[in-house]
Design a protein around this motif. Sequence first.
Motif, short mmCIF file in Angstrom:
data_model
loop_
_atom_site.label_atom_id
_atom_site.label_comp_id
_atom_site.label_asym_id
_atom_site.label_seq_id
_atom_site.Cartn_x
_atom_site.Cartn_y
_atom_site.Cartn_z
N HIS A 141 18.63 -22.69 -2.72
CA HIS A 141 18.28 -24.00 -2.00
C HIS A 141 16.89 -24.28 -1.77
CE1 HIS A 141 19.65 -22.07 1.27
NE2 HIS A 141 19.21 -22.30 1.77
N GLN A 142 15.81 -23.15 -1.63
CA GLN A 142 14.42 -22.88 -0.83
C GLN A 142 13.90 -22.59 -1.98
OE1 GLN A 142 14.46 -21.57 2.93
NE2 GLN A 142 15.49 -19.83 2.65
N TRP A 143 13.00 -22.07 -1.69
CA TRP A 143 12.37 -21.28 -2.87
C TRP A 143 10.96 -20.11 -1.50
CZ3 TRP A 143 10.02 -18.56 -6.26
CH2 TRP A 143 9.07 -18.57 -6.55
N MET A 144 11.38 -18.32 -1.82
CA MET A 144 10.81 -17.75 -0.75
C MET A 144 10.06 -17.00 -1.92
SD MET A 144 10.53 -16.94 2.32
CE MET A 144 12.28 -17.27 2.90
N LEU A 145 9.09 -16.22 -1.14
CA LEU A 145 8.57 -15.62 -1.88
C LEU A 145 6.62 -14.66 -0.92
CD1 LEU A 145 6.94 -14.68 -5.17
CD2 LEU A 145 4.94 -16.52 -4.34
N THR A 146 7.54 -13.24 -1.11
CA THR A 146 6.69 -12.21 -0.57
C THR A 146 5.95 -11.41 -0.99
OG1 THR A 146 8.30 -11.14 -0.03
CG2 THR A 146 8.88 -12.56 1.50
N LEU A 147 4.45 -11.10 -0.43
CA LEU A 147 3.88 -10.58 -1.23
C LEU A 147 3.55 -8.99 -0.71
CD1 LEU A 147 1.46 -8.57 -3.62
CD2 LEU A 147 0.34 -10.41 -2.02
N LYS A 148 4.05 -7.51 -0.28
CA LYS A 148 3.59 -6.46 0.13
C LYS A 148 2.98 -5.81 -0.57
CE LYS A 148 6.40 -2.39 1.94
NZ LYS A 148 7.85 -1.84 2.29
N ILE A 149 1.61 -4.75 0.17
CA ILE A 149 1.12 -4.14 0.22
C ILE A 149 0.41 -2.84 0.37
CG2 ILE A 149 -1.94 -4.30 0.08
CD1 ILE A 149 -1.23 -6.05 -2.80
N GLY A 150 0.36 -2.10 0.01
CA GLY A 150 -0.08 -0.55 1.22
C GLY A 150 -1.14 -0.44 0.70
N VAL A 151 -1.87 0.33 1.41
CA VAL A 151 -3.47 0.35 2.14
C VAL A 151 -3.67 1.54 2.55
CG1 VAL A 151 -5.68 -0.30 3.16
CG2 VAL A 151 -3.96 -1.71 2.11
N PRO A 152 -3.57 3.36 2.08
CA PRO A 152 -4.13 4.41 2.39
C PRO A 152 -5.97 4.30 3.56
CG PRO A 152 -4.83 4.22 0.14
CD PRO A 152 -4.12 2.84 0.48
N TYR A 153 -5.72 4.61 4.37
CA TYR A 153 -6.28 4.63 5.16
C TYR A 153 -6.39 5.67 6.26
CZ TYR A 153 -4.09 3.14 9.13
OH TYR A 153 -3.08 2.87 10.45
N GLU A 225 -7.31 -9.75 -1.77
CA GLU A 225 -8.38 -10.53 -0.55
C GLU A 225 -7.41 -9.76 1.24
OE1 GLU A 225 -6.93 -14.36 2.21
OE2 GLU A 225 -7.31 -14.66 0.35
N LEU A 226 -5.95 -9.19 0.04
CA LEU A 226 -5.25 -9.03 1.54
C LEU A 226 -6.08 -7.91 1.54
CD1 LEU A 226 -3.56 -9.20 3.02
CD2 LEU A 226 -1.21 -9.47 1.40
N ILE A 227 -5.23 -6.71 0.39
CA ILE A 227 -6.53 -5.54 0.27
C ILE A 227 -8.31 -5.38 1.50
CG2 ILE A 227 -7.72 -3.51 -0.59
CD1 ILE A 227 -5.46 -4.11 -3.11
N ASN A 228 -9.07 -6.15 1.01
CA ASN A 228 -10.46 -6.33 1.96
C ASN A 228 -9.83 -6.50 2.96
OD1 ASN A 228 -11.38 -5.50 -1.41
ND2 ASN A 228 -11.81 -7.90 -1.07
N ARG A 229 -9.31 -7.62 3.51
CA ARG A 229 -9.04 -7.43 4.90
C ARG A 229 -8.13 -6.69 5.41
NH1 ARG A 229 -9.57 -12.75 8.17
NH2 ARG A 229 -9.72 -13.54 5.80
#
Length: 309
Positions: A141-153, A225-229
């Motif tokens: 009944h709704q639209w849900m979208l997620t993005l997950k990123i892993g960044v090592p530091y 963009e997300l990785i760079n941020r």
Amino acid sequence: MSVTIETPNAPLADAQAMNEVASSIGLDWVGMEGIALPIEIAGRPVSATVNAGIDLLAIENGQKGIHMSRLYQALDELTQSELTPALIKSTLTQFIISHQGQASCAHLHFSGDILLSRPSLLSEMRGWKAYPFEIDARLDHQWMLTLKIGVPYSSTCPSSAALSVQVAQQQFSLDFDHQPDAISVQQVSDWFDKRGLPATPHSQRSWAWVTVTLGQDAAQFPVTELINRIETALSTPVQTAVKRSDEQAFAIANGQNLMFCEDAARRLYRALNNQCHFDQVAIRVEHQESLHAHNAVALAVWKRGSHAA
């Protein structure tokens, strides 16, 4: 042993379409996991692993099961161009249409590594770094979208750094306690050359896992963009190819950015909580300790309309 088929033109049996007494029991999810699929994201080819499924509605004397091949065939649309939210939504819509009256919800989950070329800190060397990602999409009944990123530091412990400085101060005092006159710059330089660092702070490879819920009007996946941020906020991303000048610059970056896991989580919170194209941001940082046999972990969540972590 040979098999004789007397009616080659007869329709093949379809067990899924058979009526089932137990079909009055609905199922929340039916589908496939671990599908290999080549996709393109952020301009990069990715060998992704995909889970695809739908719900199965409770219908008296309804069909026994779903036709998984219909879902599988619909996935091919995702391989024809850059993966976008609109393309995923179209595929999920096709999932439901292909099981008209049987399903009201469709789900896709993608996982893989995106490879980006990253420059060294000072020299002109470059190398490839893999960033794990997950995309989770749900249409009902709704639209849900997620993005997950892993960044090592890299994270250097502030407490360990302070203790190491204290040891250096104590050793310096012991070595020059007998010196009646003023100490020259050359003597100090020679002391460091001979003694080096009597103690060194511990640091460890760490991970930032950031999950963003994309807005309804999202046109692209902001992977780069997300990785760079994230890397800019933390300031100590792990390196690829390096020369000694880069390694020294990396040591300086660690020394200037001492972080407990709490510090890292708050840095990311500040960097991401004003991003208007995200409806929600969930942050998890893991400092994979070199001192302890366990990890140090911190979590923070920002949601549109909320100001509390």
